[in-house]
Every structure is written in C-alpha cells, then in structure tokens.
Design an enzyme around this catalytic site. Structure first.
Site, PDB file in Angstrom:
ATOM      1  CG  ASP A 108      44.990  49.714  43.057  1.00 17.57           C
ATOM      2  OD1 ASP A 108      44.038  49.322  43.758  1.00 17.57           O
ATOM      3  OD2 ASP A 108      45.736  48.949  42.411  1.00 17.57           O
TER       4      ASP A 108
ATOM      5  CD  GLU B 239      43.784  49.328  47.833  1.00 15.20           C
ATOM      6  OE1 GLU B 239      42.888  48.476  47.951  1.00 15.20           O
ATOM      7  OE2 GLU B 239      44.517  49.398  46.826  1.00 15.20           O
TER       8      GLU B 239
END
Length: 570
Positions: free
Chosen positions: A218, A290
């Site tokens: 993330d 990401e």
C-alpha cells in the site's frame, strides 16, 4: 510434410513457460464488505471462506485481501496496531488458517495487503514511544514545532496530509510532533532506522510462513521522506502549487514526501525476502505495488540493473487517465503508455477499479461494463478485478450521516463530502435479492447496501444467459487461449468513439471492438493484418444483438451503440 512438422516443433519448444501469476486473474476482496458470516453487519474471514467456490466459478486463481490485521479501524484496517494479529471483527488466526486451507484445496492463492508506510497511534510500538522507550521512539518520525510571532506552537513545516490538514500532530508526552501522511491515527514509520527495516521484513516473513502467496504493498511511494540532514537537520517546507486551500493535499508539491530514491531500494530488499522463499521451494511469491505516479517512476518498481522489484507495479491508467467520457483515441493512448514504458521483459497489468475509486459502471457506464472487462482481461499481461466489477455493481449512495470514510469525513462538508468519500465503492457485495443483498442477516450493515440490488446481484445473473457475470466467465476462459497468454498485440482507434485491438498467435487471431458511445457505426477491421472475410462472434456484451457464433464481415462490421465484441477470424 516434414517442414510443417518441424516448424510446429520449433514453435512448441520456443513457447515460453509461464509462471502461475503471469496467467491468473487476481480478484480484490474488501473483507469488510464481501460476506458477513456471523450477522454483525461486517464482512469477515469465514464469510470469504464460504464464498471461495464463487471465485473458482469465475475462474479466479488468486485473491488479494484488503487489510485484515489488528486495527482501531479509523481508516478501516489501513491503521494497523499489530502487524502480527488478525482484527477481532474479521475473525481469528484459526479462521485465517481455515481460509488458507480451503483456498489451497481450490488452488486459489491468497495475497495480503501490506501497509508499510505507517502504523497506528494505538499500537504498542507507539504507546511505548510516548513512554520514552528509545527503541520504539525511533520507530516513528518526530520533529520540533516552531513558535509563531504570537508565541503559539505550530507544526514543523507546511506538509499536508493526504486526508487534508497538517501532516503533523503534537504529543505532549514527548513535546514533539509526529508525522502522519495519512490520518492522524497513522503515524509514519521511520525507514532510516535499520531496526524498523528489519521489523517489517519480519512481518513479511511471518505471513509467508503462514502460507500466503505474496503481498499488495500500500501507498509505497510515501515510504521515505527526504533526509533532513541534507537541510541542516530540519525538514524543509514543500513548494506551493497555487492551490489556495492550505488544508488541501494539493496545496503543496510533495517533492520531499513522495517518490524518494530510497523507496525503490526498499522494494528491492523486500523482493529479496520473497525470493528467499522461492529459492527454498521453487514457488514464486508475488509483490504488487501501489503508487499513483508517472510512468517513468512506476517503472522503477520493476527493478534496476540486477536488482529485482515488484512483479506488478500497479498500472492505474484505466482509472486515473480515462473514463466514460474519454474518446477512443484517449483510451488507446492510456493503454499504450504502460506498454511503451515498461521493460520489454516485464509484464503489463490492467485494473479498472479498486476500493479507493468509483466503480467501473459508475465511472464509465453500466453499458460499458462488459467492454471494460474485455479490455482488462484480454490485453497482454496480468488482470486484476475489484469485487463486484464482474456483475457491474454501481456506486452506492451513502448519506453524510452514514459516511465513515475519513477521506469524506475530514472535509467537514455535508454537501460536497461525496466527492472525497470512498464509501460508495465499498458498499456490501450483492449476492442475492434477500435481505441486505445476501451479504448479512444484520438489521444494519456497516455501510448501506446500494439501491437496485434486488435485480443486480450474483444469483440473478447466474440464472440469466446474457449477464455481466456470464460474460465475465467467458472472458476468463477465453483468456487461457494461446492468443491471449502468448500472443502479440496491436490497437487502433477506428474513429473517435470505437477502440479495437488484435491479439494473435500462430493461427489464432482475435479482434476486440468496444464502442464507447451510443451511436451506431460501420467500421472496417481490415486495418489489422490478416483480418479479412468472415469473423465469428466469440463473446458479446449483454446489450449486443449479436449472439455467440454470429458471422460478421471484417470490412463492414456494424457496431451498435455501446456494443462490445470479441471476434475470431475464421
């Protein structure tokens, strides 16, 4: 006859053997919204386990779970208080073990969300830091405040949180501010501390030992901040952008808090950990990263020189660069960009939705759901589907009173909050026309179920021949053909509204055509080499009047408004 046989043997021997992650479809589950097994209105691990057969039905080979770790849930799991434990409302470690066992039985890989940028201000690490424990104090980013002309203490500089307002929060216990690039409850971890680096590698090893097949990482490009020693030991202000709202993330240009060179090296170090496991048993663990960044920066996550990085630096072009109002030319440009920049020996990846972005049916249109699934699943490379995109779920309406996403709540604006809230794309999965769309038996679910679920759900679509669900299954099955696993690719905007691409390998030759407008056109597909004569409809979207097996002519294809087709050259 000897020459053709020799050629076939040569082609077979040259055919690259693909690893599991190179051909599968990854399916993202937002656990809180997928399936509630105990009637508390919140999705959980046992709910996921109970529906793994559904993923197998779709043809899914791997599922990525948004965070399931211990958390106070200010940002619904992205504020982790214990990286080594399961959040109570999602279940237990035993439940997770059962999930892994069932997934293994079905040959479905489990990918976990790894959130390395920050922890939680309710973690033992942070609580110990506030007590002056030197080891844990150094796990976080601390800085002295500055005194203004009125004698009031202010944050160290002008850094702004992704969720608005200052990225610094004062704690009297230590007399300093800590950095949080996201919500206040998410203190950033200090990756200039080698103890933190090793701790997070141990987190990776802990879950690999449990049996997961990899991680989606993330917000990776926020991992490092500039080294303040380069600025005399004080973090500098970031340059202004011209945005007049000092609370807005766009108020400054984030040159010191994003995309630092050290970030890429950390990704390469994590890949080394994953490859340690592969060296011992031959099974590849994958990393998906990401970062909403330029193509040039995104490519650095693949690796540099002899250093390997992420197998899947997420390609957000179909999310960030285009939408339902885009022209076919813009669609082609967005797709070609990643293919142009990526290293020749790496795979592209395609994703059109996730838990942070408006759903495909809402961002493009309900009529383009099948067409977008054709693009995601049949372009060269790896495909990722966010739960619900296979049935064309739309964004739900979540009132200001029901809004829980900090991105929406932090706007303090009951009128325009919806522009920032991510709740609409996180509403419960629609299984059936039963209470709460079959998601939960609770009187109240954590987010309200979207309107229209009575007719837009898995059960209805399973029992309807022409449904998004059945189109999706057909596409996943077709994806296994050599033309799509090993084939070449070319594309064209046939006009400003119709996009087409060809996939071919040896004698197999397919053309995918998507009309992004409601207007009807007659198009000539002989632009593509070896696309002539009769073409057979292999898959069509649910609005198309053309059934599977219909024969059309390459030089004069009539394509109706919002029609999407997969055609095979006869």
């Amino acid at each position: 006859m000897l020459l053709p046989i020799f050629c076939l043997l040569a082609q077979a021997s040259a055919q690259k053997q693909l690893d599991w992650w190179e051909t599968t479809v990854f399916y993202q589950i937002y656990p809180r919204s997928f399936k509630d097994s105990n009637g508390d209105g919140i999705g959980d691990l046992n709910g996921i386990t109970s529906q793994l057969e559904y993923l197998k039905e779709l043809g899914i080979g791997a599922t990525w779970l948004s965070p399931i770790f211990k958390s106070p849930m200010y940002d619904f799991g992205y504020d982790i208080s214990d990286f080594y434990a399961i959040q109570d409302e999602y279940g237990t470690m035993e439940d997770f073990g059962n999930l892994l066992a069932k997934a293994k039985e079905l040959d479905i890989k489990i990918i976990l969300d790894f959130v390395p940028n920050h922890g939680s201000n309710e973690s033992v690490w942070f609580e110990e830091a506030l007590k002056g424990h030197e080891k844990y104090y150094d796990y976080f980013m601390w800085e002295d405040g500055v005194v203004d002309e009125n004698g009031n203490l202010q944050p160290p500089n002008n850094w702004v949180s992704v969720f608005r307002k200052s990225a610094w929060e004062y704690r009297e216990e230590v007399g300093k501010y800590y950095l949080h690039q996201f919500v206040i409850g998410q203190p950033d971890l200090n990756y200039r501390n080698p103890v933190v680096v090793e701790e997070m590698k141990n987190v990776i090893r802990f879950w690999l030992d449990k049996g997961v097949a990899g991680f989606r990482v993330d917000a990776i490009n926020h991992l490092f901040e500039v080294d303040k020693e380069l600025f005399g030991g004080k973090y500098p202000d970031e340059p202004r952008t011209g945005d007049e709202d000092p609370d807005s993330y766009g108020y400054v240009d984030h040159i010191y808090t994003r995309d630092q060179d050290e970030t890429y090296d950390m990704v390469y170090q994590w890949r080394d950990v994953l490859d340690e496991y592969k060296a011992s048993d031959g099974f590849t663990r994958v990393m998906m990263t990401e970062a909403y960044a330029s193509p040039q920066l995104t490519m650095r996550y693949f690796g540099e020189g002899d250093r390997l990085g992420s197998q899947m630096p997420f390609n957000f072009a179909l999310i960030s660069n285009v939408n339902g109002k885009s022209s076919a030319n813009e669609i082609k440009y967005a797709i070609d960009q990643f293919l142009t920049f990526k290293p020749v020996d790496k795979l592209a990846n395609w994703v059109a939705g996730n838990h942070d972005q408006s759903r495909v049916a809402s961002r493009y249109s309900p009529e383009l759901v099948d067409g977008m699934n054709m693009i995601v699943l049949l372009l060269p490379g790896i495909a990722v589907t966010y739960m619900g995109e296979e049935i064309g779920m739309v964004d739900g309406f979540v009132s200001w009173e029901d809004t829980v996403d900090p991105s929406g709540c932090n706007t303090d604006d009951p009128i325009n909050y919806v522009q920032s809230s991510r709740d609409p794309e996180r509403t419960p999965f629609q299984w059936s026309a039963d209470k709460n769309a079959g998601f939960s038996t609770a009187d109240k679910t954590w987010l309200p179920v979207a309107d229209g679920y009575e007719t837009l759900n898995v059960e209805v679509q399973r029992n309807t021949d022409r449904s998004h669900l059945n189109v999706y299954k057909s596409l996943v099955q077709l994806r296994g053909e050599l033309a799509f696993t090993h084939g070449r690719y070319e594309s064209v905007a046939l006009n400003s509204d119709v996009f087409a691409f060809r996939r071919w390998y040896n004698g197999e030759n397919y053309v995918v055509v998507v009309n992004f407008r409601e207007e009807q056109f007659t198009v000539d597909l002989t632009y593509f080499e070896n696309v002539v004569g009769d073409l057979e409809v292999t898959v069509s979207n649910i609005q198309s009047p053309k059934a599977k097996g219909t024969i059309v002519q390459a030089d004069r294809l009539e394509i109706f408004g919002s029609e999407s087709l997969v055609l095979k050259v006869k």
